[in-house]
Design a protein around this motif. Structure first.
Motif, PDB file in Angstrom:
ATOM      1  N   TYR A 154     -32.454  11.997  22.896  1.00  0.00           N
ATOM      2  CA  TYR A 154     -32.061  13.065  21.968  1.00  0.00           C
ATOM      3  C   TYR A 154     -32.279  12.588  20.536  1.00  0.00           C
ATOM      4  O   TYR A 154     -31.877  11.470  20.172  1.00  0.00           O
ATOM      5  N   TYR A 155     -32.901  13.456  19.758  1.00  0.00           N
ATOM      6  CA  TYR A 155     -33.244  13.129  18.370  1.00  0.00           C
ATOM      7  C   TYR A 155     -32.638  14.169  17.435  1.00  0.00           C
ATOM      8  O   TYR A 155     -32.702  15.368  17.717  1.00  0.00           O
ATOM      9  N   ALA A 162     -32.561  12.785  28.845  1.00  0.00           N
ATOM     10  CA  ALA A 162     -33.640  12.721  27.857  1.00  0.00           C
ATOM     11  C   ALA A 162     -33.199  11.829  26.699  1.00  0.00           C
ATOM     12  O   ALA A 162     -32.024  11.468  26.595  1.00  0.00           O
ATOM     13  N   GLY A 200     -24.893   8.493  22.640  1.00  0.00           N
ATOM     14  CA  GLY A 200     -25.550   8.651  23.931  1.00  0.00           C
ATOM     15  C   GLY A 200     -24.942   7.729  24.971  1.00  0.00           C
ATOM     16  O   GLY A 200     -24.071   6.917  24.687  1.00  0.00           O
ATOM     17  N   TRP A 221     -31.088  19.431  16.675  1.00  0.00           N
ATOM     18  CA  TRP A 221     -31.167  18.456  17.758  1.00  0.00           C
ATOM     19  C   TRP A 221     -32.358  18.792  18.653  1.00  0.00           C
ATOM     20  O   TRP A 221     -32.536  19.957  19.057  1.00  0.00           O
ATOM     21  N   TYR A 222     -33.146  17.771  18.964  1.00  0.00           N
ATOM     22  CA  TYR A 222     -34.265  17.876  19.886  1.00  0.00           C
ATOM     23  C   TYR A 222     -34.038  16.894  21.037  1.00  0.00           C
ATOM     24  O   TYR A 222     -33.212  15.980  20.930  1.00  0.00           O
ATOM     25  N   ARG A 223     -34.788  17.083  22.095  1.00  0.00           N
ATOM     26  CA  ARG A 223     -34.758  16.098  23.176  1.00  0.00           C
ATOM     27  C   ARG A 223     -36.154  15.960  23.781  1.00  0.00           C
ATOM     28  O   ARG A 223     -36.963  16.881  23.710  1.00  0.00           O
ATOM     29  N   GLN A 224     -36.381  14.800  24.364  1.00  0.00           N
ATOM     30  CA  GLN A 224     -37.664  14.530  24.996  1.00  0.00           C
ATOM     31  C   GLN A 224     -37.432  13.753  26.278  1.00  0.00           C
ATOM     32  O   GLN A 224     -36.939  12.616  26.242  1.00  0.00           O
ATOM     33  N   ARG A 247     -41.419  16.977  23.250  1.00  0.00           N
ATOM     34  CA  ARG A 247     -40.134  17.111  22.578  1.00  0.00           C
ATOM     35  C   ARG A 247     -39.822  18.597  22.430  1.00  0.00           C
ATOM     36  O   ARG A 247     -40.680  19.401  22.039  1.00  0.00           O
ATOM     37  N   GLN A 291     -30.343   7.760  23.910  1.00  0.00           N
ATOM     38  CA  GLN A 291     -30.617   8.120  25.298  1.00  0.00           C
ATOM     39  C   GLN A 291     -29.393   8.730  25.962  1.00  0.00           C
ATOM     40  O   GLN A 291     -28.280   8.193  25.857  1.00  0.00           O
ATOM     41  N   GLY A 313     -33.290   8.292  17.747  1.00  0.00           N
ATOM     42  CA  GLY A 313     -33.145   8.725  19.134  1.00  0.00           C
ATOM     43  C   GLY A 313     -32.003   8.009  19.831  1.00  0.00           C
ATOM     44  O   GLY A 313     -31.735   6.835  19.570  1.00  0.00           O
ATOM     45  N   ASP A 341     -30.623  17.387  32.001  1.00  0.00           N
ATOM     46  CA  ASP A 341     -30.368  17.139  30.582  1.00  0.00           C
ATOM     47  C   ASP A 341     -30.740  15.718  30.182  1.00  0.00           C
ATOM     48  O   ASP A 341     -30.699  15.368  28.991  1.00  0.00           O
TER      49      ASP A 341
END
Length: 119
Positions: free
Chosen positions: A93-94, A91, A9, A36-39, A45, A114, A112, A89
């Motif tokens: 990211y996880y 967020a 990140g 991959w997820y993001r919040q 999320r 950033q 996570g 975009d």
């Protein structure tokens, strides 16, 4: 003990690129999903890209044609190449993986990383 460790990140200008990595380590017999997820702040999320061990990959419409998920199954690692980045975009990211250690499948999350995209 299984853990997912993410890296890659950072801060980038709009239109730039970043590559995220997520490596699974520990007592691993097999891995199915690696996603991959993001919040973003104040938001739930959300799933960005999903993959199965058979090689099926799906993307959220918001990132399709800009992001590419790839896996190196020999290294138990999943990547997310992000191109043409936009401020939206931004967020944390996880990565997520469904992993079998002994006889049970469990869900695991990375810590996570950033991603911040400036306009």
């Amino acid at each position: 003990q299984v853990q997912l460790v993410e890296s890659g990140g950072g801060l980038v200008q709009a239109g730039g690129s970043l590559r995220l990595s997520c490596a699974a380590s520990g007592r691993i017999r097999s891995i199915n999903n690696m996603d991959w997820y993001r919040q973003a702040p104040g938001k739930q999320r959300e799933l960005v890209a999903a993959s199965t061990s058979e090689g099926n990959i799906n993307y959220d419409e918001a990132v399709k044609d800009r992001f590419t998920l790839s896996r190196d199954n020999a290294k138990n690692t999943v990547y997310l190449q992000m191109n043409s980045l936009k401020p939206e975009d931004t967020a944390a990211y996880y990565c997520y993986a469904k992993i079998r250690s002994a006889f049970v499948w469990n869900d695991y999350w990375g810590q996570g990383t950033q991603v911040t995209v400036s306009s």
